[in-house]
Structures are given as structure tokens and as C-alpha cells.
Design a protein around this motif. Structure first.
Motif, PDB file in Angstrom:
ATOM      1  N   LEU A   3       0.833  -1.195   0.000  1.00 53.25           N
ATOM      2  CA  LEU A   3       0.000   0.000   0.000  1.00 53.25           C
ATOM      3  C   LEU A   3       0.873   1.253   0.000  1.00 53.25           C
ATOM      4  N   TRP A   4       1.933   1.238   0.794  1.00 56.48           N
ATOM      5  CA  TRP A   4       2.852   2.373   0.838  1.00 56.48           C
ATOM      6  C   TRP A   4       3.493   2.606  -0.540  1.00 56.48           C
ATOM      7  N   GLN A   5       3.796   1.538  -1.277  1.00 55.31           N
ATOM      8  CA  GLN A   5       4.377   1.673  -2.612  1.00 55.31           C
ATOM      9  C   GLN A   5       3.398   2.384  -3.552  1.00 55.31           C
ATOM     10  N   TYR A   6       2.122   2.026  -3.485  1.00 53.26           N
ATOM     11  CA  TYR A   6       1.124   2.690  -4.320  1.00 53.26           C
ATOM     12  C   TYR A   6       0.990   4.168  -3.960  1.00 53.26           C
ATOM     13  N   ILE A   7       0.962   4.468  -2.674  1.00 52.57           N
ATOM     14  CA  ILE A   7       0.844   5.858  -2.224  1.00 52.57           C
ATOM     15  C   ILE A   7       2.068   6.659  -2.639  1.00 52.57           C
ATOM     16  N   SER A   8       3.233   6.098  -2.428  1.00 51.07           N
ATOM     17  CA  SER A   8       4.477   6.773  -2.800  1.00 51.07           C
ATOM     18  C   SER A   8       4.547   7.014  -4.305  1.00 51.07           C
ATOM     19  N   TYR A   9       4.182   6.011  -5.088  1.00 49.18           N
ATOM     20  CA  TYR A   9       4.192   6.118  -6.545  1.00 49.18           C
ATOM     21  C   TYR A   9       3.186   7.172  -7.006  1.00 49.18           C
ATOM     22  N   PHE A  10       1.994   7.174  -6.395  1.00 46.75           N
ATOM     23  CA  PHE A  10       0.976   8.171  -6.725  1.00 46.75           C
ATOM     24  C   PHE A  10       1.511   9.579  -6.516  1.00 46.75           C
ATOM     25  N   TRP A  11       2.108   9.846  -5.351  1.00 44.17           N
ATOM     26  CA  TRP A  11       2.601  11.194  -5.062  1.00 44.17           C
ATOM     27  C   TRP A  11       3.780  11.566  -5.944  1.00 44.17           C
ATOM     28  N   TYR A  12       4.614  10.599  -6.266  1.00 43.04           N
ATOM     29  CA  TYR A  12       5.732  10.869  -7.172  1.00 43.04           C
ATOM     30  C   TYR A  12       5.209  11.357  -8.526  1.00 43.04           C
ATOM     31  N   ILE A  13       4.223  10.661  -9.066  1.00 44.85           N
ATOM     32  CA  ILE A  13       3.653  11.046 -10.365  1.00 44.85           C
ATOM     33  C   ILE A  13       2.888  12.356 -10.249  1.00 44.85           C
ATOM     34  N   ALA A  14       2.102  12.516  -9.193  1.00 44.67           N
ATOM     35  CA  ALA A  14       1.306  13.723  -9.001  1.00 44.67           C
ATOM     36  C   ALA A  14       2.187  14.965  -8.894  1.00 44.67           C
ATOM     37  N   ILE A  15       3.287  14.857  -8.201  1.00 47.66           N
ATOM     38  CA  ILE A  15       4.195  15.999  -8.041  1.00 47.66           C
ATOM     39  C   ILE A  15       4.915  16.317  -9.349  1.00 47.66           C
ATOM     40  N   ASN A  16       5.331  15.281 -10.078  1.00 49.44           N
ATOM     41  CA  ASN A  16       6.108  15.503 -11.292  1.00 49.44           C
ATOM     42  C   ASN A  16       5.250  15.756 -12.527  1.00 49.44           C
ATOM     43  N   TRP A  17       4.000  15.290 -12.549  1.00 50.92           N
ATOM     44  CA  TRP A  17       3.094  15.539 -13.673  1.00 50.92           C
ATOM     45  C   TRP A  17       1.834  16.209 -13.151  1.00 50.92           C
ATOM     46  N   TRP A  23      -3.596   9.393 -10.802  1.00 50.95           N
ATOM     47  CA  TRP A  23      -4.745   8.532 -10.507  1.00 50.95           C
ATOM     48  C   TRP A  23      -4.914   7.473 -11.592  1.00 50.95           C
ATOM     49  N   PHE A  24      -4.850   7.886 -12.867  1.00 51.27           N
ATOM     50  CA  PHE A  24      -5.002   6.972 -13.994  1.00 51.27           C
ATOM     51  C   PHE A  24      -3.922   5.888 -13.964  1.00 51.27           C
ATOM     52  N   ILE A  25      -2.674   6.283 -13.792  1.00 49.69           N
ATOM     53  CA  ILE A  25      -1.563   5.327 -13.824  1.00 49.69           C
ATOM     54  C   ILE A  25      -1.626   4.353 -12.654  1.00 49.69           C
ATOM     55  N   VAL A  26      -1.850   4.852 -11.452  1.00 46.22           N
ATOM     56  CA  VAL A  26      -1.877   3.975 -10.274  1.00 46.22           C
ATOM     57  C   VAL A  26      -3.082   3.041 -10.318  1.00 46.22           C
ATOM     58  N   THR A  40       4.841  -4.742 -10.365  1.00 46.97           N
ATOM     59  CA  THR A  40       5.771  -3.866 -11.086  1.00 46.97           C
ATOM     60  C   THR A  40       5.719  -2.430 -10.592  1.00 46.97           C
ATOM     61  N   ILE A  41       4.980  -2.163  -9.536  1.00 50.14           N
ATOM     62  CA  ILE A  41       4.812  -0.797  -9.054  1.00 50.14           C
ATOM     63  C   ILE A  41       6.145  -0.214  -8.616  1.00 50.14           C
ATOM     64  N   GLY A  42       6.327   1.069  -8.882  1.00 54.39           N
ATOM     65  CA  GLY A  42       7.490   1.760  -8.374  1.00 54.39           C
ATOM     66  C   GLY A  42       8.279   2.511  -9.417  1.00 54.39           C
ATOM     67  N   TYR A  43       9.385   3.037  -8.976  1.00 58.29           N
ATOM     68  CA  TYR A  43      10.287   3.781  -9.837  1.00 58.29           C
ATOM     69  C   TYR A  43      11.678   3.689  -9.211  1.00 58.29           C
ATOM     70  N   ASP A  44      12.681   3.989  -9.983  1.00 54.33           N
ATOM     71  CA  ASP A  44      14.050   3.956  -9.485  1.00 54.33           C
ATOM     72  C   ASP A  44      14.750   5.202  -9.984  1.00 54.33           C
ATOM     73  N   GLU A  45      15.146   6.072  -9.077  1.00 55.06           N
ATOM     74  CA  GLU A  45      15.781   7.329  -9.450  1.00 55.06           C
ATOM     75  C   GLU A  45      17.267   7.173  -9.778  1.00 55.06           C
ATOM     76  N   LEU A  46      17.816   5.994  -9.621  1.00 52.26           N
ATOM     77  CA  LEU A  46      19.193   5.668  -9.991  1.00 52.26           C
ATOM     78  C   LEU A  46      20.250   6.350  -9.116  1.00 52.26           C
ATOM     79  N   ASN A  47      19.841   6.940  -7.989  1.00 55.94           N
ATOM     80  CA  ASN A  47      20.820   7.585  -7.106  1.00 55.94           C
ATOM     81  C   ASN A  47      21.858   6.607  -6.568  1.00 55.94           C
ATOM     82  N   HIS A  48      21.468   5.357  -6.392  1.00 55.91           N
ATOM     83  CA  HIS A  48      22.405   4.363  -5.880  1.00 55.91           C
ATOM     84  C   HIS A  48      23.556   4.128  -6.854  1.00 55.91           C
TER      85      HIS A  48
END
Length: 79
Positions: A3-17, A23-26, A40-48
Motif C-alpha cells: 500500500l505504501w508503494q502505491y501511495i508513494s508512486y501516486f505522489w511521485y507522479i502527481a508531483i512531477n506531472w 490517478w489513472f496510472i496507479v 511492477t509498481i514503483g520507480y528507481d531514481e538511480l541515485n544508488h
């Protein structure tokens, strides 16, 4: 926690787009994962990678393809 992954992904997309796209993507991600039984939910910013001395100046984040878009593309293939 998934659930946290969905919420985090939602806010990431909402802030950047924007919220409508988020809402549509999640929603489609949720339905696609349920339909195909994969996660497959999530994203990787490649900072590592920067920490491992990899040049990420021209890299972009990883985001999975939307299931709706994937299904449309696969339906256009003539097998």
C-alpha cells in the motif's frame, strides 16, 4: 508494504506531472498487477548508481510501462 508503494508512486507522479495522470496510472497499475499476478509498481531514481561512481548525468528514472499502453501495443502485433 505494498500500500505504501502505491501511495508513494501516486505522489511521485502527481508531483512531477499531475494528479489526474497519477490517478489513472496507479489505478491501471493496481488492476494490471491483479490481472497478471505480478508486481511492477514503483520507480528507481538511480541515485544508488551515483554512489557506485557511475555517471548518471544523462540517465533517466526507470518507470514501468502502463498496462493499458502495453495491452494496446501487444494487440496491434500480428502474430
Amino acid at each position: 508494504m505494498k500500500l505504501w508503494q502505491y501511495i508513494s508512486y501516486f505522489w511521485y507522479i502527481a508531483i512531477n506531472w499531475n494528479i489526474k495522470i497519477a490517478w489513472f496510472i496507479v489505478k491501471n497499475e493496481w488492476n494490471g498487477e491483479k490481472k497478471y499476478g505480478i508486481q511492477t509498481i514503483g520507480y528507481d531514481e538511480l541515485n544508488h548508481l551515483a554512489l557506485a561512481d557511475v555517471d548518471i548525468n544523462h540517465a533517466s528514472i526507470y518507470m514501468p510501462v502502463d498496462y493499458t499502453l502495453l495491452e494496446i501495443g501487444l494487440n496491434h502485433l500480428q502474430l
